[in-house]
Design a protein around this motif. Sequence first.
Motif, PDB file in Angstrom:
ATOM      1  N   ALA A  98       0.850  -1.200   0.000  1.00 28.55           N
ATOM      2  CA  ALA A  98       0.000   0.000   0.000  1.00 28.55           C
ATOM      3  C   ALA A  98       0.880   1.243   0.000  1.00 28.55           C
ATOM      4  O   ALA A  98       1.910   1.284   0.667  1.00 28.55           O
ATOM      5  CB  ALA A  98      -0.906   0.005   1.221  1.00 28.55           C
ATOM      6  N   ARG A 112      -1.992   4.126   3.121  1.00 27.63           N
ATOM      7  CA  ARG A 112      -3.323   4.107   2.506  1.00 27.63           C
ATOM      8  C   ARG A 112      -4.023   2.794   2.816  1.00 27.63           C
ATOM      9  O   ARG A 112      -3.445   1.720   2.712  1.00 27.63           O
ATOM     10  CB  ARG A 112      -3.214   4.281   0.996  1.00 27.63           C
ATOM     11  N   ASP A 149      -7.146   0.666   1.521  1.00 31.21           N
ATOM     12  CA  ASP A 149      -8.044   0.603   0.367  1.00 31.21           C
ATOM     13  C   ASP A 149      -9.480   0.245   0.715  1.00 31.21           C
ATOM     14  O   ASP A 149     -10.379   0.509  -0.057  1.00 31.21           O
ATOM     15  CB  ASP A 149      -7.518  -0.397  -0.662  1.00 31.21           C
ATOM     16  N   ASP A 150      -9.715  -0.344   1.885  1.00 28.34           N
ATOM     17  CA  ASP A 150     -11.073  -0.779   2.215  1.00 28.34           C
ATOM     18  C   ASP A 150     -11.807   0.215   3.119  1.00 28.34           C
ATOM     19  O   ASP A 150     -12.732  -0.142   3.823  1.00 28.34           O
ATOM     20  CB  ASP A 150     -11.053  -2.165   2.851  1.00 28.34           C
ATOM     21  N   SER A 151     -11.422   1.469   3.060  1.00 26.86           N
ATOM     22  CA  SER A 151     -12.079   2.501   3.864  1.00 26.86           C
ATOM     23  C   SER A 151     -13.515   2.696   3.382  1.00 26.86           C
ATOM     24  O   SER A 151     -13.755   2.848   2.187  1.00 26.86           O
ATOM     25  CB  SER A 151     -11.306   3.818   3.747  1.00 26.86           C
ATOM     26  N   ALA A 211      -9.337   6.204  -0.111  1.00 24.57           N
ATOM     27  CA  ALA A 211      -8.249   5.798  -1.008  1.00 24.57           C
ATOM     28  C   ALA A 211      -8.282   6.587  -2.314  1.00 24.57           C
ATOM     29  O   ALA A 211      -7.245   6.812  -2.933  1.00 24.57           O
ATOM     30  CB  ALA A 211      -8.330   4.304  -1.297  1.00 24.57           C
ATOM     31  N   LEU A 212      -9.459   7.039  -2.724  1.00 23.69           N
ATOM     32  CA  LEU A 212      -9.576   7.809  -3.960  1.00 23.69           C
ATOM     33  C   LEU A 212      -9.037   9.223  -3.819  1.00 23.69           C
ATOM     34  O   LEU A 212      -8.768   9.893  -4.807  1.00 23.69           O
ATOM     35  CB  LEU A 212     -11.036   7.865  -4.410  1.00 23.69           C
ATOM     36  N   TRP A 250      -6.199  10.135  -2.368  1.00 22.53           N
ATOM     37  CA  TRP A 250      -4.739  10.197  -2.322  1.00 22.53           C
ATOM     38  C   TRP A 250      -4.196  10.798  -3.610  1.00 22.53           C
ATOM     39  O   TRP A 250      -4.772  10.620  -4.683  1.00 22.53           O
ATOM     40  CB  TRP A 250      -4.156   8.805  -2.108  1.00 22.53           C
ATOM     41  N   ARG A 279      -1.083  11.111  -6.308  1.00 24.54           N
ATOM     42  CA  ARG A 279       0.134  10.466  -6.808  1.00 24.54           C
ATOM     43  C   ARG A 279       0.875  11.475  -7.667  1.00 24.54           C
ATOM     44  O   ARG A 279       0.280  12.133  -8.513  1.00 24.54           O
ATOM     45  CB  ARG A 279      -0.225   9.253  -7.655  1.00 24.54           C
ATOM     46  N   TRP A 314       3.536   9.629  -3.040  1.00 16.69           N
ATOM     47  CA  TRP A 314       2.123   9.718  -2.687  1.00 16.69           C
ATOM     48  C   TRP A 314       1.925  10.738  -1.584  1.00 16.69           C
ATOM     49  O   TRP A 314       2.790  10.924  -0.728  1.00 16.69           O
ATOM     50  CB  TRP A 314       1.621   8.362  -2.199  1.00 16.69           C
ATOM     51  N   CYS A 333      -1.148  11.807   1.308  1.00 21.19           N
ATOM     52  CA  CYS A 333      -2.445  11.479   1.898  1.00 21.19           C
ATOM     53  C   CYS A 333      -3.381  12.675   1.718  1.00 21.19           C
ATOM     54  O   CYS A 333      -2.930  13.780   1.415  1.00 21.19           O
ATOM     55  CB  CYS A 333      -2.281  11.118   3.373  1.00 21.19           C
TER      56      CYS A 333
END
Length: 59
Positions: free
Chosen positions: A4, A14, A16-18, A23-24, A26, A28, A37, A39
Amino acid sequence: MTPAPVCSRCGAQRVDDSPTGEALAWVREQERGRERWLCPDCARAHVRDIEAKLPTEYW
């Protein structure tokens, strides 16, 4: 499996299962061929620096 992403400013990892879809949010970025990355909190705090394309050394 790829590890991650971790925030390059604060070190947050991060999840991903929030349920809020965090997660969307973040950010990059690629600088000199390196992937970094940010936050959502760090991205919000530095949005003006990012938009102005200031080098991260000035943040």
